[in-house]
Design a protein around this motif. Sequence first.
Motif, PDB file in Angstrom:
ATOM      1  N   GLU A 135     -43.489 -58.461   3.844  1.00  0.00           N
ATOM      2  CA  GLU A 135     -41.892 -59.312   3.716  1.00  0.00           C
ATOM      3  C   GLU A 135     -41.013 -58.147   2.813  1.00  0.00           C
ATOM      4  OE1 GLU A 135     -39.320 -62.215   4.141  1.00  0.00           O
ATOM      5  OE2 GLU A 135     -41.082 -62.201   4.860  1.00  0.00           O
ATOM      6  N   GLY A 136     -39.926 -57.812   3.500  1.00  0.00           N
ATOM      7  CA  GLY A 136     -39.006 -56.880   2.787  1.00  0.00           C
ATOM      8  C   GLY A 136     -39.296 -55.265   3.007  1.00  0.00           C
ATOM      9  N   GLY A 137     -40.552 -55.064   3.726  1.00  0.00           N
ATOM     10  CA  GLY A 137     -40.899 -53.564   4.108  1.00  0.00           C
ATOM     11  C   GLY A 137     -39.873 -53.133   5.207  1.00  0.00           C
ATOM     12  N   LEU A 138     -40.157 -51.601   5.349  1.00  0.00           N
ATOM     13  CA  LEU A 138     -39.430 -51.156   6.516  1.00  0.00           C
ATOM     14  C   LEU A 138     -39.995 -51.277   7.796  1.00  0.00           C
ATOM     15  CD1 LEU A 138     -37.098 -49.352   7.159  1.00  0.00           C
ATOM     16  CD2 LEU A 138     -38.550 -47.249   6.732  1.00  0.00           C
ATOM     17  N   CYS A 139     -39.403 -51.948   8.726  1.00  0.00           N
ATOM     18  CA  CYS A 139     -40.150 -52.004  10.125  1.00  0.00           C
ATOM     19  C   CYS A 139     -39.359 -51.125  10.860  1.00  0.00           C
ATOM     20  CB  CYS A 139     -39.642 -53.435  10.491  1.00  0.00           C
ATOM     21  SG  CYS A 139     -40.081 -53.831  12.329  1.00  0.00           S
ATOM     22  N   THR A 140     -40.128 -50.398  11.697  1.00  0.00           N
ATOM     23  CA  THR A 140     -39.710 -49.145  12.625  1.00  0.00           C
ATOM     24  C   THR A 140     -39.982 -49.242  14.128  1.00  0.00           C
ATOM     25  OG1 THR A 140     -41.327 -47.539  12.186  1.00  0.00           O
ATOM     26  CG2 THR A 140     -39.582 -47.711  10.603  1.00  0.00           C
ATOM     27  N   LYS A 141     -39.209 -48.865  14.933  1.00  0.00           N
ATOM     28  CA  LYS A 141     -39.611 -48.765  16.440  1.00  0.00           C
ATOM     29  C   LYS A 141     -39.227 -47.279  16.916  1.00  0.00           C
ATOM     30  CE  LYS A 141     -38.793 -53.865  16.992  1.00  0.00           C
ATOM     31  NZ  LYS A 141     -38.538 -53.903  15.534  1.00  0.00           N
ATOM     32  N   THR A 142     -39.849 -46.725  17.691  1.00  0.00           N
ATOM     33  CA  THR A 142     -39.358 -45.674  18.359  1.00  0.00           C
ATOM     34  C   THR A 142     -38.197 -46.176  19.353  1.00  0.00           C
ATOM     35  OG1 THR A 142     -41.662 -44.687  18.499  1.00  0.00           O
ATOM     36  CG2 THR A 142     -40.073 -43.888  20.120  1.00  0.00           C
ATOM     37  N   ARG A 143     -37.142 -45.398  19.136  1.00  0.00           N
ATOM     38  CA  ARG A 143     -35.844 -45.272  20.099  1.00  0.00           C
ATOM     39  C   ARG A 143     -35.853 -44.267  20.901  1.00  0.00           C
ATOM     40  NH1 ARG A 143     -30.958 -46.444  16.501  1.00  0.00           N
ATOM     41  NH2 ARG A 143     -31.458 -44.444  15.722  1.00  0.00           N
ATOM     42  N   LEU A 144     -35.703 -44.503  22.289  1.00  0.00           N
ATOM     43  CA  LEU A 144     -35.478 -43.542  23.572  1.00  0.00           C
ATOM     44  C   LEU A 144     -34.268 -43.952  24.198  1.00  0.00           C
ATOM     45  CD1 LEU A 144     -39.126 -44.273  24.926  1.00  0.00           C
ATOM     46  CD2 LEU A 144     -38.403 -42.094  23.677  1.00  0.00           C
ATOM     47  N   THR A 145     -33.602 -42.890  24.636  1.00  0.00           N
ATOM     48  CA  THR A 145     -32.552 -42.985  25.448  1.00  0.00           C
ATOM     49  C   THR A 145     -32.698 -42.818  26.783  1.00  0.00           C
ATOM     50  OG1 THR A 145     -30.907 -41.942  23.745  1.00  0.00           O
ATOM     51  CG2 THR A 145     -29.922 -41.994  26.038  1.00  0.00           C
ATOM     52  N   GLU A 146     -32.462 -43.974  27.628  1.00  0.00           N
ATOM     53  CA  GLU A 146     -32.873 -44.241  28.929  1.00  0.00           C
ATOM     54  C   GLU A 146     -31.638 -43.861  30.052  1.00  0.00           C
ATOM     55  OE1 GLU A 146     -35.652 -47.386  30.892  1.00  0.00           O
ATOM     56  OE2 GLU A 146     -33.388 -48.066  31.012  1.00  0.00           O
ATOM     57  N   THR A 147     -31.720 -43.118  30.830  1.00  0.00           N
ATOM     58  CA  THR A 147     -30.865 -42.730  31.600  1.00  0.00           C
ATOM     59  C   THR A 147     -31.051 -43.204  33.306  1.00  0.00           C
ATOM     60  OG1 THR A 147     -29.932 -40.508  30.477  1.00  0.00           O
ATOM     61  CG2 THR A 147     -29.024 -40.908  32.689  1.00  0.00           C
ATOM     62  N   LEU A 148     -30.244 -44.240  33.707  1.00  0.00           N
ATOM     63  CA  LEU A 148     -30.777 -44.790  35.078  1.00  0.00           C
ATOM     64  C   LEU A 148     -29.987 -43.998  36.160  1.00  0.00           C
ATOM     65  CD1 LEU A 148     -29.432 -48.502  33.887  1.00  0.00           C
ATOM     66  CD2 LEU A 148     -31.913 -47.522  34.033  1.00  0.00           C
ATOM     67  N   PRO A 149     -30.584 -44.300  37.446  1.00  0.00           N
ATOM     68  CA  PRO A 149     -30.183 -43.180  38.487  1.00  0.00           C
ATOM     69  C   PRO A 149     -28.420 -43.148  38.585  1.00  0.00           C
ATOM     70  CG  PRO A 149     -31.955 -44.811  39.191  1.00  0.00           C
ATOM     71  CD  PRO A 149     -31.390 -45.101  37.758  1.00  0.00           C
ATOM     72  N   ASN A 150     -27.902 -44.023  38.297  1.00  0.00           N
ATOM     73  CA  ASN A 150     -26.206 -44.016  38.709  1.00  0.00           C
ATOM     74  C   ASN A 150     -25.765 -43.278  37.049  1.00  0.00           C
ATOM     75  OD1 ASN A 150     -26.781 -45.995  36.661  1.00  0.00           O
ATOM     76  ND2 ASN A 150     -24.911 -47.422  37.315  1.00  0.00           N
ATOM     77  N   GLY A 151     -26.510 -42.747  36.322  1.00  0.00           N
ATOM     78  CA  GLY A 151     -25.910 -41.882  35.114  1.00  0.00           C
ATOM     79  C   GLY A 151     -25.687 -42.816  34.002  1.00  0.00           C
ATOM     80  N   VAL A 152     -25.681 -44.162  33.973  1.00  0.00           N
ATOM     81  CA  VAL A 152     -25.635 -45.035  32.502  1.00  0.00           C
ATOM     82  C   VAL A 152     -26.832 -44.680  31.500  1.00  0.00           C
ATOM     83  CG1 VAL A 152     -25.444 -47.401  31.737  1.00  0.00           C
ATOM     84  CG2 VAL A 152     -24.471 -46.654  34.027  1.00  0.00           C
ATOM     85  N   SER A 153     -26.584 -44.422  30.612  1.00  0.00           N
ATOM     86  CA  SER A 153     -27.427 -44.127  29.460  1.00  0.00           C
ATOM     87  C   SER A 153     -27.075 -45.422  28.271  1.00  0.00           C
ATOM     88  CB  SER A 153     -27.176 -42.731  28.801  1.00  0.00           C
ATOM     89  OG  SER A 153     -27.392 -41.931  29.808  1.00  0.00           O
ATOM     90  N   HIS A 154     -28.327 -45.384  27.792  1.00  0.00           N
ATOM     91  CA  HIS A 154     -28.425 -46.616  26.682  1.00  0.00           C
ATOM     92  C   HIS A 154     -29.793 -46.365  26.240  1.00  0.00           C
ATOM     93  CE1 HIS A 154     -30.571 -48.488  30.237  1.00  0.00           C
ATOM     94  NE2 HIS A 154     -31.167 -48.924  29.356  1.00  0.00           N
ATOM     95  N   ASP A 155     -29.937 -47.059  24.783  1.00  0.00           N
ATOM     96  CA  ASP A 155     -31.272 -47.000  24.153  1.00  0.00           C
ATOM     97  C   ASP A 155     -32.060 -48.091  24.480  1.00  0.00           C
ATOM     98  OD1 ASP A 155     -30.280 -44.892  22.830  1.00  0.00           O
ATOM     99  OD2 ASP A 155     -29.584 -45.570  20.882  1.00  0.00           O
ATOM    100  N   ILE A 156     -33.363 -47.635  24.394  1.00  0.00           N
ATOM    101  CA  ILE A 156     -34.685 -48.558  24.564  1.00  0.00           C
ATOM    102  C   ILE A 156     -35.208 -48.320  23.489  1.00  0.00           C
ATOM    103  CG2 ILE A 156     -34.212 -48.972  26.896  1.00  0.00           C
ATOM    104  CD1 ILE A 156     -36.817 -47.259  27.131  1.00  0.00           C
ATOM    105  N   LEU A 157     -35.927 -49.436  23.096  1.00  0.00           N
ATOM    106  CA  LEU A 157     -37.105 -49.574  22.008  1.00  0.00           C
ATOM    107  C   LEU A 157     -38.664 -49.696  22.334  1.00  0.00           C
ATOM    108  CD1 LEU A 157     -35.153 -51.540  19.171  1.00  0.00           C
ATOM    109  CD2 LEU A 157     -35.149 -49.190  19.723  1.00  0.00           C
TER     110      LEU A 157
END
Length: 278
Positions: free
Chosen positions: A174-196
């Motif tokens: 409780e109260g600790g640092l929770c982390t996840k790997t973040r990646l930028t995904e680019t879809l075939p139409n060029g739209v980019s967004h982050d995923i975890l």
Amino acid sequence: MASNSKTGGGFLETVKTVIYALAIAGVFRTLFFQPFWIPSGSMKDTLLIGDFLFVNKMAYGYSYASCPSLYLPAVGIDIDAADICGFLDGDNTRILAGEPERGDVVVFRHPVSGRDFIKRLVGMPGETVQVIEGVLHINGAPVTLQPNGTFDETAEPQGPQRLRPRCENGPVGEGGLCTKTRLTETLPNGVSHDILNIAMQGSDNTPVYTVPEGHYFFMGDNRDNSADSRVPSAVGGVGFVPFENLVGRADRVMFSSAGSSMLFFWTWRGDRFFEKIE
């Protein structure tokens, strides 16, 4: 006598004003913008628990799903959009229809439960979709992924449901640092967004799905913490979503509350006012 008449007339005017206001609000909510509050973490870090946004209902046109639903289990109210506009259901068409684009963040009605969900559109009608070792493949080709650091948050209950985040570096106290790997995904139409990414799990390896005509394939950006089209709707997922079930497109966060209620203004996140959704 005159006083009583005046009092009665004033009460009737108040009732009429309330009815008119509710009617105008209902028309606005049905035709233009629907308010939506993010209840879970399935779209982190694009959307956080407590984000409040308006869904653009003009983007895709109108169907039975455009009618408002009212679900208040605490007081026994469960009015479904199909109860009001069910006569429009069943043909998978829309009025003034607009085609959604890959990468849109969309609110839609669950094909079985009818509850509103919000996910990202990744698969279009007629395409094949598969996830292999956590990588999205569309028509047999993997999407582009680029490392983008980590998403960090505090390991504590979040939102009115008091949901605890899952952590890649867990278990975290409780109260600790929770982390996840973040990646930028680019879809075939060029739209980019982050995923975890949190861990390798069953949803990171799926069969090949062929999206039926008139349907769409959705996934949450928090890939390991999302019930979405990777699992059929009959067994707890979402499955393929019919065109008529789309409610609208989420374009911008209006404000965001880090507390258990959006009314607790002292918990509002100062960096998320009018945040564009990408």
